[in-house]
Write an enzyme that holds these catalytic residues in place. Structure first.
Site, PDB file in Angstrom:
ATOM      1  N   HIS A  99      23.147 -21.466 -64.776  1.00  8.48           N
ATOM      2  CA  HIS A  99      23.339 -21.968 -66.134  1.00  8.48           C
ATOM      3  C   HIS A  99      24.521 -21.223 -66.760  1.00  8.48           C
ATOM      4  CE1 HIS A  99      19.679 -24.357 -66.181  1.00  8.48           C
ATOM      5  NE2 HIS A  99      19.006 -23.322 -65.741  1.00  8.48           N
ATOM      6  N   HIS A 109      22.491 -26.739 -59.150  1.00  8.28           N
ATOM      7  CA  HIS A 109      21.248 -26.388 -58.455  1.00  8.28           C
ATOM      8  C   HIS A 109      21.439 -26.670 -56.973  1.00  8.28           C
ATOM      9  CE1 HIS A 109      17.533 -28.183 -56.618  1.00  8.28           C
ATOM     10  NE2 HIS A 109      17.088 -26.981 -56.900  1.00  8.28           N
ATOM     11  N   ASN A 111      19.170 -26.094 -53.054  1.00  2.73           N
ATOM     12  CA  ASN A 111      17.943 -25.655 -52.405  1.00  2.73           C
ATOM     13  C   ASN A 111      17.992 -26.071 -50.944  1.00  2.73           C
ATOM     14  OD1 ASN A 111      14.995 -26.747 -51.508  1.00  2.73           O
ATOM     15  ND2 ASN A 111      14.824 -24.874 -52.710  1.00  2.73           N
ATOM     16  N   GLY A 261       0.352 -20.431 -55.512  1.00  3.02           N
ATOM     17  CA  GLY A 261       0.190 -19.044 -55.923  1.00  3.02           C
ATOM     18  C   GLY A 261       1.444 -18.225 -55.787  1.00  3.02           C
ATOM     19  N   ARG A 263       5.179 -16.524 -57.001  1.00  2.00           N
ATOM     20  CA  ARG A 263       5.496 -15.589 -58.087  1.00  2.00           C
ATOM     21  C   ARG A 263       6.072 -16.368 -59.271  1.00  2.00           C
ATOM     22  NH1 ARG A 263       9.942 -12.005 -59.560  1.00  2.00           N
ATOM     23  NH2 ARG A 263       9.097 -10.067 -60.415  1.00  2.00           N
TER      24      ARG A 263
END
Length: 307
Positions: A99, A109, A111, A261, A263
């Site tokens: 950003h 972005h 990935n 689950g 972080r």
């Protein structure tokens, strides 16, 4: 015998990619270094979170690596592949979000990820996914064409039909259905990639990962010196609201991380630091803000007519 996935090779590539992305973004900003947090997940695995904050150029950037294991695939991973429900899994990936502070520099972005679903009495089921996409606040055709040329170059060694298909998938994926508008100008998006064997799919993943910096940095360098004021900053914050809406409502990676689950701080580092919403706001006709909607946030073949 089917080709077995080389998880160690994928992990090594992803760690090296994270290092290269970190070094390039730190160098481009020049004012701050990434804060790194190494973390472990109680259910298995962990990762390295790297966050660039309050830089002269980048208001926030995150470059995350994770390698997690679990006893059962979460619902986001089995919704489209219900036959894998109940399998143990490994998930590896690098996720990056940048950003910038200057509204004329687009958010970006990227990935790249790898999944393996395992069961004691069956062969592992694996697949790759990933891509990169661009979210401008002020549109420049030159930048859009460059971004998509590099995206096409990443795909071309794997067939001329790959880029148009992955561009279409990107346009479809990064679409806010409740707003009936795209998040940005797209790029590449793929998931469930396993056709052609592990080695070929892994080579494709590496090509996508390696083409992100050549796609993004020239745009940053062209736009980072443009002057801006409160008007541009206000519009940037407004459009960032769309980014938040997409990530929290639709994004598979965000939902997978929360459901498995992961972080939370690392998962939500993708969100911009300052955002605003306005009730039923529309840009005035003939303004650069209106041009973003009219020329850039519409389905478009940016490479039409190019060989």
């Amino acid at each position: 015998m089917p080709e077995q996935p080389n998880i160690a090779a994928v992990r090594d590539y992803l760690l090296d990619l994270q290092d290269r992305l970190t070094q390039a973004l730190e160098a481009e900003d020049g004012s701050v270094r990434c804060q790194e947090d190494a973390w472990e997940r109680p259910e298995g695995g962990g990762g390295r979170t790297r966050v660039l904050q309050e830089g002269t150029l980048f208001e926030r950037g995150g470059i995350n690596f994770s390698h997690v294991q679990g006893a059962h695939l979460p619902p986001t991973a089995t919704a489209r592949r219900p036959e894998l429900a109940g399998r143990a899994f490994q998930a590896l990936g690098v996720s990056l979000v940048v950003h910038p502070r200057n509204p004329y520099v687009p958010t970006s972005h990227a990935n790249v990820r790898f999944f393996v679903a395992e069961q004691a009495d069956a062969a592992p089921v694996w697949w790759f996914g990933g891509g990169f996409d661009l979210t401008p606040y002020y549109g420049f055709a030159e930048d859009a064409v460059h971004w998509h040329r590099v995206a096409r170059a990443a795909c071309l060694p794997f067939g001329a039909e790959v880029y148009p298909r992955l561009k279409r998938q990107c346009d479809e994926y990064f679409f806010l259905r409740h707003r009936q508008e795209p998040r940005g100008i797209g790029g590449l998006f793929f998931d469930d990639l396993d056709a052609g064997g592990f080695a070929r799919c892994f080579d494709f993943l590496k090509s996508v990962g390696d083409h992100y910096l050549p796609a993004y940095l020239p745009i940053v360098q062209r736009r980072k010196g443009l002057p801006w004021g409160e008007r541009e900053r206000a519009f940037q914050k407004y459009r960032r609201g769309r980014y938040v809406e997409f990530n929290l409502v639709y994004d598979r990676g965000t939902l997978f991380g929360l459901q498995s689950g992961g972080r939370t701080e690392s998962i939500l580092m993708s969100l911009p630091p300052e955002v605003s919403w306005r009730y039923d706001w529309h840009p005035a006709p003939g303004t650069p803000e209106a041009e973003l909607y009219e020329r850039f946030l519409v389905p478009r073949d940016w490479l039409a007519g190019e060989a």
